[in-house]
Structures are given as C-alpha cells and as structure tokens.
Design a protein around this motif. Structure first.
Motif, PDB file in Angstrom:
ATOM      1  N   MET A   1       0.837  -1.205   0.000  1.00 45.37           N
ATOM      2  CA  MET A   1       0.000   0.000   0.000  1.00 45.37           C
ATOM      3  C   MET A   1       0.875   1.259   0.000  1.00 45.37           C
ATOM      4  SD  MET A   1      -3.183   0.973   0.150  1.00 45.37           S
ATOM      5  CE  MET A   1      -4.469   1.851   0.968  1.00 45.37           C
ATOM      6  N   GLN A   2       1.890   1.293   0.914  1.00 45.55           N
ATOM      7  CA  GLN A   2       2.798   2.453   0.973  1.00 45.55           C
ATOM      8  C   GLN A   2       3.579   2.586  -0.317  1.00 45.55           C
ATOM      9  OE1 GLN A   2       4.934   1.629   4.557  1.00 45.55           O
ATOM     10  NE2 GLN A   2       3.845   3.207   5.712  1.00 45.55           N
ATOM     11  N   ASP A   3       3.968   1.414  -0.882  1.00 46.61           N
ATOM     12  CA  ASP A   3       4.726   1.402  -2.135  1.00 46.61           C
ATOM     13  C   ASP A   3       3.879   2.009  -3.259  1.00 46.61           C
ATOM     14  OD1 ASP A   3       6.941   0.642  -3.798  1.00 46.61           O
ATOM     15  OD2 ASP A   3       5.642  -0.928  -4.598  1.00 46.61           O
ATOM     16  N   THR A   4       2.597   1.646  -3.296  1.00 48.24           N
ATOM     17  CA  THR A   4       1.688   2.171  -4.333  1.00 48.24           C
ATOM     18  C   THR A   4       1.522   3.683  -4.165  1.00 48.24           C
ATOM     19  OG1 THR A   4       0.552   0.053  -4.317  1.00 48.24           O
ATOM     20  CG2 THR A   4      -0.587   1.854  -5.384  1.00 48.24           C
ATOM     21  N   LEU A   5       1.367   4.141  -2.915  1.00 51.79           N
ATOM     22  CA  LEU A   5       1.238   5.588  -2.647  1.00 51.79           C
ATOM     23  C   LEU A   5       2.483   6.341  -3.103  1.00 51.79           C
ATOM     24  CD1 LEU A   5      -0.346   5.985   0.906  1.00 51.79           C
ATOM     25  CD2 LEU A   5      -1.156   6.966  -1.233  1.00 51.79           C
ATOM     26  N   HIS A   6       3.654   5.761  -2.772  1.00 48.60           N
ATOM     27  CA  HIS A   6       4.929   6.381  -3.151  1.00 48.60           C
ATOM     28  C   HIS A   6       5.037   6.466  -4.675  1.00 48.60           C
ATOM     29  CE1 HIS A   6       9.143   7.451  -2.961  1.00 48.60           C
ATOM     30  NE2 HIS A   6       9.439   6.449  -3.759  1.00 48.60           N
ATOM     31  N   ALA A   7       4.670   5.370  -5.354  1.00 48.04           N
ATOM     32  CA  ALA A   7       4.753   5.336  -6.822  1.00 48.04           C
ATOM     33  C   ALA A   7       3.838   6.402  -7.437  1.00 48.04           C
ATOM     34  CB  ALA A   7       4.383   3.950  -7.331  1.00 48.04           C
ATOM     35  N   MET A   8       2.662   6.601  -6.831  1.00 54.07           N
ATOM     36  CA  MET A   8       1.724   7.608  -7.353  1.00 54.07           C
ATOM     37  C   MET A   8       2.296   9.023  -7.192  1.00 54.07           C
ATOM     38  SD  MET A   8      -0.719   6.059  -8.667  1.00 54.07           S
ATOM     39  CE  MET A   8       0.282   4.661  -8.956  1.00 54.07           C
ATOM     40  N   GLU A   9       2.966   9.263  -6.053  1.00 54.84           N
ATOM     41  CA  GLU A   9       3.585  10.579  -5.825  1.00 54.84           C
ATOM     42  C   GLU A   9       4.663  10.846  -6.872  1.00 54.84           C
ATOM     43  OE1 GLU A   9       2.973  10.386  -1.040  1.00 54.84           O
ATOM     44  OE2 GLU A   9       5.020  10.657  -1.778  1.00 54.84           O
ATOM     45  N   MET A  10       5.481   9.815  -7.132  1.00 58.43           N
ATOM     46  CA  MET A  10       6.563   9.941  -8.121  1.00 58.43           C
ATOM     47  C   MET A  10       5.983  10.186  -9.517  1.00 58.43           C
ATOM     48  SD  MET A  10       9.516   9.508  -6.617  1.00 58.43           S
ATOM     49  CE  MET A  10       8.876  10.465  -5.285  1.00 58.43           C
ATOM     50  N   MET A  11       4.842   9.547  -9.785  1.00 59.23           N
ATOM     51  CA  MET A  11       4.220   9.609 -11.099  1.00 59.23           C
ATOM     52  C   MET A  11       3.810  11.041 -11.468  1.00 59.23           C
ATOM     53  SD  MET A  11       3.501   7.818 -13.607  1.00 59.23           S
ATOM     54  CE  MET A  11       3.493   6.087 -13.217  1.00 59.23           C
ATOM     55  N   GLU A  12       3.379  11.824 -10.487  1.00 58.00           N
ATOM     56  CA  GLU A  12       2.981  13.224 -10.741  1.00 58.00           C
ATOM     57  C   GLU A  12       4.111  13.965 -11.464  1.00 58.00           C
ATOM     58  OE1 GLU A  12       0.530  15.277 -10.999  1.00 58.00           O
ATOM     59  OE2 GLU A  12      -0.853  13.913 -10.007  1.00 58.00           O
ATOM     60  N   ASN A  25      -5.610   9.389 -16.137  1.00 55.00           N
ATOM     61  CA  ASN A  25      -4.837  10.303 -15.292  1.00 55.00           C
ATOM     62  C   ASN A  25      -4.248   9.530 -14.104  1.00 55.00           C
ATOM     63  OD1 ASN A  25      -7.041   9.938 -13.508  1.00 55.00           O
ATOM     64  ND2 ASN A  25      -8.121  11.626 -14.515  1.00 55.00           N
ATOM     65  N   VAL A  26      -3.461  10.249 -13.254  1.00 49.23           N
ATOM     66  CA  VAL A  26      -2.766   9.580 -12.153  1.00 49.23           C
ATOM     67  C   VAL A  26      -3.785   8.930 -11.199  1.00 49.23           C
ATOM     68  CG1 VAL A  26      -1.206   9.928 -10.177  1.00 49.23           C
ATOM     69  CG2 VAL A  26      -0.765  11.109 -12.336  1.00 49.23           C
ATOM     70  N   GLN A  27      -4.908   9.610 -11.011  1.00 45.88           N
ATOM     71  CA  GLN A  27      -5.948   9.052 -10.133  1.00 45.88           C
ATOM     72  C   GLN A  27      -6.492   7.726 -10.700  1.00 45.88           C
ATOM     73  OE1 GLN A  27      -9.353  11.546  -9.745  1.00 45.88           O
ATOM     74  NE2 GLN A  27      -9.952  10.683  -7.778  1.00 45.88           N
TER      75      GLN A  27
END
Ligand SMILES: C[S@@+](CC[C@H](N)C(=O)[O-])C[C@H]1O[C@@H](n2cnc3c(N)ncnc32)[C@H](O)[C@@H]1O
Length: 152
Positions: A1-12, A25-27
C-alpha cells in the motif's frame, strides 16, 4: 500500500513520460493499482499454493517444467543497476525451466530507452541456436515500452 502511494507521488513528476489513453490520469492509474493489489492479496490468501517465492538468477523449478514463461517489468528496466551478467544468467535460467517459449516485456529502461546491451545479449543467445523475435504489442503505458521479446 505504501509502495503504491509512493509510486503515485513519483508519477505526478514523471507523467509526461507516459501515455494516458488507457488510465486517463494519475488518479485512474491509482484506482487500477489498488484494485490489482487487492485482487492479488485476496488470491494469495485464498490459494497460497499458487505462489512460490524465488530469487533470480536461480529458480526452484525443473528443466522444461513450463511451456510458456512470462517475465514483465523486471529485466532490462533496471539495466542501470543490474549487470549485463545478471541479465544473461537470469535469461538462461528462465530458458532452463521453459520447454517452448519465454516472453520478456518491455525492452526499455525506466526512462523508455532501449536496454543498451540488448543487441549484444541477443547475438549471444542467437549464437547458441535460440530463435528470437521482437513483437510490437498494443499496450504502451511508459512511452516506447511496447516491444516484447519471444525466445524459443
Ligand atoms: C516492477 S515489479 C514488476 C512486477 C510484475 N512482474 C509486473 O509486471 O507488474 C519488479 C519485481 O521484481 C522483483 N524482483 C527484484 N529483484 C528480484 C530478483 N532477484 N528475483 C526475483 N524477483 C525480483 C521485485 O520484488 C518486484 O516485485
């Protein structure tokens, strides 16, 4: 879950490197990723016998145990930190457990650049009598990451 959140932040910050026709989109990407995480954890809990931990370049399987072996988003993507020898040894090990065909996707690193040692690696495998084809596939999220290697 944390890994997915981190990946989404990087994706922006990296979203221009990707094509958004599928996820929009990222969402939208986040939604697919959470669903995949949920489905995977559920299946692992319900059918743990389907999952066998292993660490490449070694696999705990017999020679030719699988007709078709698929490897995605690992080889070539981390070409800046995994050596050429690791790639070659890993592909040989994947081929050892394959009786018909090994497919590897994609053929680029995290910036979408073709793996720099790919031609040398393919020449080495071809010289051992392996048949190799590159196919363009319809799925392309990271730009330029739309080729698959088929080795028989
Ligand atoms: C980017 S993920 C790709 C996951 C999946 N194949 C996919 O396409 O969505 C890369 C995976 O390689 C795994 N990995 C890293 N080093 C490995 C090794 N030496 N042997 C096996 N798996 C490894 C990581 O744990 C991670 O799950």
């Amino acid at each position: 879950m944390q890994d997915t959140l981190h990946a989404m932040e990087m994706m922006e910050n990296a979203k221009d490197r990707y094509r958004w026709d599928f996820y929009e989109n990222v969402q939208g990407l986040g939604k697919h990723r959470y669903q995949a995480l949920h489905d995977c954890v559920k299946d692992m809990r319900e059918r743990p016998e389907r999952y066998i931990p292993a660490m490449l370049p070694d696999l705990p399987f017999d020679d030719g145990q699988f007709d078709l072996v698929l490897s995605a988003h690992f080889l070539f993507m981390y070409g800046d930190r995994l050596s050429y020898e690791f790639h070659l040894r890993t592909i040989r090990e994947l081929l050892r457990v394959t009786s018909d065909e090994l497919r590897i996707f994609p053929l680029v690193d995290l910036t979408g650049t073709r793996y720099e040692h790919l031609d040398r690696l393919l020449a080495e495998l071809q010289s051992e009598g392996l048949e190799i084809e590159e196919h363009i596939v319809p799925y392309e999220f990271l730009r330029n990451a739309n080729s698959m290697l088929c080795i028989r």
